[in-house]
Structure formats: C-alpha cells, structure tokens
Scaffold this motif. Structure first.
Motif, mmCIF file in Angstrom:
data_model
loop_
_atom_site.group_PDB
_atom_site.id
_atom_site.type_symbol
_atom_site.label_atom_id
_atom_site.label_comp_id
_atom_site.label_asym_id
_atom_site.label_seq_id
_atom_site.Cartn_x
_atom_site.Cartn_y
_atom_site.Cartn_z
ATOM 1 N N LYS A 61 -5.672 -1.777 -9.401
ATOM 2 C CA LYS A 61 -5.292 -1.279 -8.081
ATOM 3 C C LYS A 61 -6.492 -0.544 -7.464
ATOM 4 O O LYS A 61 -7.385 -0.112 -8.172
ATOM 5 C CB LYS A 61 -4.103 -0.315 -8.200
ATOM 6 N N ARG A 62 -6.452 -0.399 -6.164
ATOM 7 C CA ARG A 62 -7.522 0.309 -5.453
ATOM 8 C C ARG A 62 -7.041 1.650 -4.939
ATOM 9 O O ARG A 62 -5.837 1.826 -4.733
ATOM 10 C CB ARG A 62 -7.994 -0.533 -4.260
ATOM 11 N N PHE A 82 -7.801 3.271 -11.404
ATOM 12 C CA PHE A 82 -8.038 2.771 -10.043
ATOM 13 C C PHE A 82 -9.498 2.366 -9.833
ATOM 14 O O PHE A 82 -10.415 3.024 -10.339
ATOM 15 C CB PHE A 82 -7.729 3.861 -9.002
ATOM 16 N N ASP A 85 -0.556 -2.194 -4.453
ATOM 17 C CA ASP A 85 -1.868 -2.773 -4.739
ATOM 18 C C ASP A 85 -2.976 -1.777 -4.417
ATOM 19 O O ASP A 85 -4.089 -1.903 -4.919
ATOM 20 C CB ASP A 85 -2.063 -4.044 -3.912
ATOM 21 N N ALA A 86 -2.657 -0.851 -3.557
ATOM 22 C CA ALA A 86 -3.642 0.184 -3.217
ATOM 23 C C ALA A 86 -2.931 1.493 -2.911
ATOM 24 O O ALA A 86 -1.789 1.508 -2.437
ATOM 25 C CB ALA A 86 -4.492 -0.236 -2.016
ATOM 26 N N LEU A 112 -10.082 -2.728 3.181
ATOM 27 C CA LEU A 112 -9.586 -2.009 1.996
ATOM 28 C C LEU A 112 -9.680 -2.861 0.728
ATOM 29 O O LEU A 112 -9.977 -2.344 -0.357
ATOM 30 C CB LEU A 112 -8.124 -1.599 2.247
ATOM 31 N N PHE A 113 -9.453 -4.156 0.875
ATOM 32 C CA PHE A 113 -9.429 -5.008 -0.315
ATOM 33 C C PHE A 113 -10.706 -5.823 -0.495
ATOM 34 O O PHE A 113 -10.806 -6.629 -1.411
ATOM 35 C CB PHE A 113 -8.196 -5.921 -0.277
ATOM 36 N N ILE A 123 0.832 -1.198 0.000
ATOM 37 C CA ILE A 123 0.000 0.000 0.000
ATOM 38 C C ILE A 123 0.871 1.254 0.000
ATOM 39 O O ILE A 123 1.827 1.353 0.779
ATOM 40 C CB ILE A 123 -0.937 -0.002 1.227
#
Lengths: 300, 300
Positions: A145-146, A186, A92-93, A219-220, A3
C-alpha cells in the motif's frame, strides 16, 4: 483504487476542512473510492488504555503491547479499532491530513496510530532470526500500500528549510514517514506541505489546490521514497546499524534513504543458522527480539 | 525547589510506574517539593477542541489558536488547563516521563502540550520587529525554568545510535527537546533514556535507578543543552535561517546547538528601524509574524 483519508482537524470551516473536501472530490473525480476517517467528527478516542481490550480482567495489570496483541488475535478489540483496521485493509493508499501542531501530528491522530496499529497488525509481526528482525521497515501487514502526508504549517517555508530554526521539514516528519508509515510496510511518498497558512487567500488557495491536485493525480505513479528495507541486507542484525560501507561516515535520518544506485542490491540477506538446529542462544534472542519488536510500538 | 513531573503511562504496575515512584521519592529525599500530573490517573482529556474555551459560542467557527488566546486572556479556559498552567508557573523544573510510542510521546501527553500551552502562554508571546520574532526558542513564559525528559524504549540502544535503523535518539527527540521545551523558554537538559525495557530485571532496575538518581541529583547544576536563542543574533529575521557563517555548510537539527565557543557571542541583535517611524510594511509584517507565531503551535 481505494483510498483512506484520515483527517485530524476540529473545525470543518478551516483551511484543513477545505483541503479535505478538495482531496475527496479530486480523488473521486479520478474514479477512486474514498473512505474518510474524520477523527474529530467521529469523536475518536485518542487515549490508548485498558478499555481497548474488551475481555480484559479489570484488576489485571495492563500491558499496552500484550493486551493489544491478545485483543487483536482473539477478536476482542474495541469496535472502533477493528473498524479502522478494516478500512486500512481495504485501502490501496492512506493519506494522513493534519495541521502541524508542535512539530508533529495532533494528539487525536497520534492516538489513532497507537490504537489502530495493534500488536500483531502494525507491529510485532513476522519472525525473528539471524537474518530477520520481524517484518518491519518495508515489510509488514501494510506492505504493497502507499501512504502520503498532507500537512499545513503556520510558519514560513524558510523556517523549515535545511538551516531553518524549526529544523528541516523532512527531518521533523521522519518519525512519521519512516517510524509510522514505512515501519508497517507502506511505500511512502514525499509529504505535501502547505506553509504560512495565516496568509491564505483565494488566489493562494487555488494555487495550493492546483499543486496538491497534481500530487493526488500521481498518487499511484510517483516513485516512493527509497527507504532501506530492514531485512534487505543493509543493516547488521540484531544491532540494526547501517553497514559501514553504506553512506560511509555519515549519520542521521538521511542515511536511511538509499542513494540513486541502491546500495542494498550489493547485499543479500544473510543465511540463518542451519535448519532445524536451533540453539538456546538463538531462541533466547528470538524471544527478546519479539518482545523488543512489540515494544517499539508500545510497551513498558 | 519545586518540580512538576508529568507522567504518561496507563499502568502504575509498569516499569514507568516504578520509575515515577522512584523519581518522586528521590526528589523529595533531596528536599524538593514535587507536583505530579499523572495524566492517565487524572483522566486527562487528550483532544484539544472547542470545549476548551468555556465562553465560546457553540456555532461559531472554532479557531484553535484564536479561541485558545481568547480563553487564556479572559480567564475562560477549561479548569483542567488553567490548573496545569498554575503548576508550570510554580515549578522550577519540569520532567516529562513517558514510554516512547511510535518514536514520540503518547497521545495523552501530546494532548497535554497542545491544551496547556495556550496561545499567550506557550506560544504567541512577545513582540515582533526587525530584531525579534516573538519570545520563543530560549525566551518566553517558561524561561528560567529547567526541563528534562525521562524516556523508556523497547529497542536496543544501537537501534537508536548514530547509524541505527530507528534514527538517532537525539534527532527523534529534537521536536520535543527544541520544539516543545526550548520553544517556550525552558533550559533543556540531555534526555535520560532507558533502552531494552523488555529485558528489565531487579539488577538492571537497580542500576537504572542509580543512573537516573544521579541525573535527578544534578537537575539544577547540569549545564543545559546550548540551543541557540532565536533573537540572539544567530538567525536572520524574518527568514529564521541560521546565519551562513555559523556551522558553515552544515544542515539538520545539530546546527541549532552552539559549538563549544558559542558563535552567538559574535553577534549582537540587529537594531530595529528608527523609533516611532513604523512603516506600513513593518506593521504588516508584524501582524503576519504574530499570526505565524500563533500558528506554530496550533492553527489552520
């Protein structure tokens, strides 16, 4: 997971500084790896200019979009820009954490976006045709990705409510949520906003961390906002208006969120013209589209 | 009249550079005096930080709002900030001219707002009571002056239309028009937007100047946007939601513009509590309100 937390506050001993430390600790306690870009601490250069392309002829006309593209493609970007892009690639975020200053992000963070989102990376990506207007709004370099905003505001929640004087918070943040995060691909979560920061005390801070912690823990797994993909059939190309049968009669930011039953499944991408038969008009349009797509980020 | 043009583009040989020269020439030819703040040429410091207060203890906790207030009140602001405030004081009208980068103003201009709008000047002005929430949104240090945006965008006008993918241009600019210009008191004109800048040629440039010229010629006669004054009775204080009988059932940015028949004339400001009888609760509210009003600009 990995992250990237981009933090934009000048004082570590501030509410935002405390929230930053909480975020890092919470994410690491969940087993994540956290990269932090503390923009003030890094002395981040906020202003995009000719110095961002290292091999630029000093007397040449500076074109923000074209010089950015050249530097990105040829590996002659300023080192600080390349480093942030690498962090984004690894992530990844992405979490952008900032105080709401004049109803938007602080200048130093806006300058991070302008410089790190190079032409060819954050915009100006993908092909243009009758069915595509570049890879953007749901597609692009950062797809998969977030992203989430963590924002503090001095005003009351009611001031940012549906009829609040400042305007609804979701509308104020739309240019960031949709225009900066969804644009390069995103998946965007609902923002986490802390209001009335002047009234913070230990009990409220604990409650704030409790709520924020739950957001970080999910978050995921939280479903992202159902923004409509540009090239998924919901928009007419090249005019890029939402098709009249979707959210009929409505206007404004809200129509770019699909309804519970995404109307976009009713559409398929329009087929392009016959393969190999590229007409003059198409070529001209593609070139202009490419220029326009560049310009959406930076130009003129 | 005296006009301040704040210009935010790194390259004089750009469309924006050409428009800047056109604006200055046109205004001067009409007999106006023009002050120009060419932010890139000035090397404007975009990032608000502790160095903006000259008498700050280096190890003290930096509070963006409180340090700004101290420096403004005691005359210990960074010289570049004070100079821009003087230009604003002298000006009868302000023009902000910039390319739309990531659906907002360039970082260097955002940083101009953050630093020049000091606490006590751009925000944190006026008293708080049962009928007032400080002097803002139509009242404030800059009341009586006019403001207009001149913006260029790479995308097509349809992309910024009521159902365009980027969101309607008026909504994208609302945080600036309402949150940055109307907030400290400016009368705000409709923005002048030039689209599709990648397709500029001499004929289109001439037409663009023709249209822009008319806007400049009528800078002091065009009716401003009818944003609703915060303390004029349209909003409940302190919640600051638009009263339910105004724009009933509607939400979003648009409700903060009065209708053709301004509903605000139906209201009078609510009387405060009895004179001299300030209760504890009122005092506490006033203090919090003051903190919140500060924070609206910068804090946390």
């Amino acid at each position: 997971m990995n992250i990237l937390l981009v933090h934009a506050h000048p004082e570590p001993r501030s509410l935002n500084g405390s929230l930053k430390r909480f975020i890092v600790d919470r994410l690491e306690s969940q087993g994540h790896a956290v990269q932090v870009s503390d923009l003030y601490a890094m002395g981040w250069k906020a202003t995009l200019d000719g110095a961002d392309r290292l091999d630029r002829e000093p007397d040449a006309r500076f074109d923000p979009a074209m010089d950015s593209r050249h530097a990105f493609v040829h590996g002659t970007q300023s080192e600080d820009i390349a480093r942030e892009q690498d962090k984004l690639r690894r992530a990844d975020a992405l979490i952008l954490q900032f105080p709401l200053w004049w109803f938007s992000m602080p200048a130093i963070l806006k300058g991070w976006v302008e410089r790190v989102y190079a032409n060819g990376f954050g915009y100006g990506v993908g092909e243009h045709s009758d069915a595509r207007w570049g890879d953007r709004y749901g597609e692009g370099s950062l797809a998969g990705k977030r992203a989430m905003l963590v924002v503090t505001a001095g005003g009351w929640e009611s001031h940012y409510g549906p009829r609040g004087i400042n305007g609804p918070i979701d509308d104020l943040l739309f240019p960031i949520q949709h225009g900066i995060l969804y644009y390069p691909g995103f998946d965007v979560l609902t923002p986490h906003v802390v209001y009335r920061t002047g009234k913070m005390d230990p009990a409220r801070f604990a409650a704030t961390c409790e709520t924020l912690g739950r957001r970080l823990d999910t978050l995921f797994s939280t479903p992202p906002l159902p923004f409509r993909r540009q090239n998924g059939g919901d928009y007419a190309i090249p005019e890029l208006g939402l098709r009249p049968e979707l959210a009929p009669g409505r206007t404004g930011f809200g129509i770019h969120l699909a309804d519970a039953q995404p109307a976009s499944v009713l559409h398929v991408a329009q087929p392009g013209n016959e393969q190999g038969a590229e007409r003059e008009q198409d070529r001209a349009r593609r070139h202009e589209a490419q220029a326009a797509a560049h310009a959406e980020g930076l130009a003129q």
